[in-house]
Design an enzyme around this catalytic site. Structure first.
Site, PDB file in Angstrom:
ATOM      1  N   ARG A  55      27.794  49.168  25.273  1.00  0.00           N
ATOM      2  CA  ARG A  55      29.112  49.782  25.437  1.00  0.00           C
ATOM      3  C   ARG A  55      29.966  49.002  26.428  1.00  0.00           C
ATOM      4  O   ARG A  55      31.198  49.054  26.386  1.00  0.00           O
ATOM      5  CB  ARG A  55      28.944  51.245  25.873  1.00  0.00           C
ATOM      6  CG  ARG A  55      30.240  52.044  25.921  1.00  0.00           C
ATOM      7  CD  ARG A  55      29.980  53.547  25.799  1.00  0.00           C
ATOM      8  NE  ARG A  55      28.876  53.978  26.615  1.00  0.00           N
ATOM      9  CZ  ARG A  55      28.963  54.352  27.902  1.00  0.00           C
ATOM     10  NH1 ARG A  55      30.142  54.340  28.505  1.00  0.00           N
ATOM     11  NH2 ARG A  55      27.904  54.749  28.574  1.00  0.00           N
ATOM     12  N   TYR A 108      52.052  53.269  10.858  1.00  0.00           N
ATOM     13  CA  TYR A 108      50.803  53.591  10.182  1.00  0.00           C
ATOM     14  C   TYR A 108      50.522  55.075  10.394  1.00  0.00           C
ATOM     15  O   TYR A 108      50.703  55.600  11.489  1.00  0.00           O
ATOM     16  CB  TYR A 108      49.693  52.718  10.750  1.00  0.00           C
ATOM     17  CG  TYR A 108      48.304  53.074  10.284  1.00  0.00           C
ATOM     18  CD1 TYR A 108      47.988  53.151   8.935  1.00  0.00           C
ATOM     19  CD2 TYR A 108      47.296  53.320  11.208  1.00  0.00           C
ATOM     20  CE1 TYR A 108      46.715  53.476   8.513  1.00  0.00           C
ATOM     21  CE2 TYR A 108      46.018  53.640  10.799  1.00  0.00           C
ATOM     22  CZ  TYR A 108      45.732  53.721   9.449  1.00  0.00           C
ATOM     23  OH  TYR A 108      44.469  54.040   9.038  1.00  0.00           O
ATOM     24  N   ASP A 180      51.765  46.659  17.363  1.00  0.00           N
ATOM     25  CA  ASP A 180      50.727  46.516  16.349  1.00  0.00           C
ATOM     26  C   ASP A 180      51.112  45.333  15.468  1.00  0.00           C
ATOM     27  O   ASP A 180      52.110  45.379  14.755  1.00  0.00           O
ATOM     28  CB  ASP A 180      50.624  47.807  15.533  1.00  0.00           C
ATOM     29  CG  ASP A 180      49.510  47.770  14.494  1.00  0.00           C
ATOM     30  OD1 ASP A 180      49.033  46.667  14.166  1.00  0.00           O
ATOM     31  OD2 ASP A 180      49.132  48.842  13.997  1.00  0.00           O
ATOM     32  N   LYS A 205      41.525  44.270   8.945  1.00  0.00           N
ATOM     33  CA  LYS A 205      42.419  43.720   7.939  1.00  0.00           C
ATOM     34  C   LYS A 205      42.378  42.185   7.929  1.00  0.00           C
ATOM     35  O   LYS A 205      41.351  41.605   7.627  1.00  0.00           O
ATOM     36  CB  LYS A 205      43.830  44.245   8.180  1.00  0.00           C
ATOM     37  CG  LYS A 205      43.912  45.761   8.446  1.00  0.00           C
ATOM     38  CD  LYS A 205      43.305  46.608   7.343  1.00  0.00           C
ATOM     39  CE  LYS A 205      43.674  48.086   7.432  1.00  0.00           C
ATOM     40  NZ  LYS A 205      43.179  48.801   8.600  1.00  0.00           N
TER      41      LYS A 205
END
Length: 392
Positions: A55, A108, A180, A205
């Site tokens: 983590r 989005y 973004d 993406k």
């Protein structure tokens, strides 16, 4: 200084401490502690340390993050488990109760939920401006505005935001900016070059490029990325070692893929403009795009994303025809996501229907006859031929 194609192959190699040409996958949750207690203290507290606990960090994640930071021209980067983990972590690293956030009308859909539903639960107000009328931003700013959140080109209507205008306005007022950059990729656009503070991606993406992983990334100064890392420790959205390795592998061909995708998308968009059954084409690289001049000024390429609206006497007929086209396509798959080597086509009004009212869809520029297309790297003749037979 090396070129981007070379950086994609060689950046971050210092994190590979083996003799392996291909970086190994560090498929472990934890690491042996050094005998020196001071070293162990450093490992447990140093931001993004790659040899303590998954983590906290991972060597492949560190190598991949260094490469993406270099691509975006930023000091540092932090990988996350998904694009939304990157967006939410970045936003929550900046704002707190009592702050005001300004965002675009079109985003989005999952980011819209964060802005409209989650942030208000923490006492954070959100206002909106029309990114296609950039001066409308000035009117919604307040004394307590802490963050301006952007996305350009926007999903799905491909609206362009004037990054330099926003950055200059924000810096004069001490406001943080986040953009973004998923739709463009750093091959086509680097928001930091226009003054944007923080860049986020859904690395699922274009960066990954093969539709076989989910990931996100936050790029910014060392200080900001370390703040985000600390926040991510609590939110828990760390990226798994294998997905970090897949992302690094996908990045090797990013420049080649995006250049081919850009070329295909422009050719397909130009073909759509001449087709009698297509009412409207939205593509940043077409002179007919309402913000073409702005896109040309701040983008190096125009991405593989475009939208088309089929003809029809009313929206119901447009909807039915759009569904018929989707069902008739053979190469373009009807599947969510974008930016992979394969071509996809979806119906945005159906995807956004759960999250948007009819009024919100109208404001976001989503029409029932609209198809959102993600162009891949297949041969352009086959892509054109697929739509030709589907529309026929």
């Amino acid at each position: 200084m090396s070129q981007i194609e070379t950086d994609l192959i060689h950046s971050g190699e210092a994190f590979n401490e083996t003799r392996s040409v291909v970086p190994p996958i560090y498929q472990t949750a934890t690491y042996f502690a050094d005998s020196n207690p001071d070293d162990f203290l450093k490992a447990g507290t140093e931001a993004r340390y790659p040899y303590f606990y998954q983590r906290h960090g991972n060597p492949v994640s560190s190598q991949t993050a260094e490469l993406i930071a270099k691509l975006e021209g930023k000091e540092a980067a932090l990988l996350t488990a998904t694009g939304m983990a990157a967006i939410s972590t970045a936003v929550l690293s900046v704002v707190r109760a009592g702050d005001h956030v300004v965002a675009q009308l079109s985003h989005y859909s999952a980011a819209s939920i964060l802005l409209k539903e989650l942030l208000p639960q923490f006492g954070i107000d959100v206002s909106y401006f029309d990114q296609q009328d950039i001066t409308s931003l000035d009117a919604v700013l307040r004394d307590n505005t802490r963050l301006i959140y952007l996305e350009t080109p926007s999903n799905p209507n491909l609206a362009i935001t004037d990054l330099a205008y926003v950055a200059n306005l924000a810096k004069a007022r001490g406001i943080v900016t986040i953009c973004d950059n998923t739709f463009a990729s750093p091959i086509n656009q680097r928001p930091g070059d226009h003054g944007i503070d923080v860049v986020v991606h859904s690395a699922t993406k274009y960066l990954g490029g093969h539709s076989d992983l989910t990931a996100g990334v936050i790029c910014g100064t060392e200080e900001m990325v370390n703040q985000a890392w600390k926040k991510l420790l609590s939110l828990g959205g760390s990226l798994a070692p294998f997905d970090a390795w897949l992302l690094l592998r996908g990045l090797r061909t990013l420049s080649l893929r995006v250049k081919q995708i850009n070329e295909n998308a422009l050719a397909l968009a130009q073909w759509f403009e001449k087709h009698p059954l297509i009412k409207r084409v939205l593509y940043c690289g077409l002179p007919s795009h309402p913000q073409y001049a702005l896109a040309k000024r701040q983008m190096n390429g125009y991405t593989g994303m475009l939208c088309v609206e089929v003809v029809g006497k009313d929206e119901q007929e447009q909807f039915e025809r759009a569904q018929l086209v989707l069902n008739n396509l053979r190469i373009f798959a009807n599947a969510a996501s974008l930016g992979g080597v394969e071509s996809l086509a979806v119906h945005p009004a159906s995807m956004w229907g759960l999250h948007h009212s009819p009024e919100q869809k109208l404001k976001a520029g989503i029409n029932d006859g609209m198809l959102r297309i993600s162009v891949g790297i297949e041969h352009i003749d086959d892509l054109v031929g697929d739509f030709e037979q589907a529309l026929g």
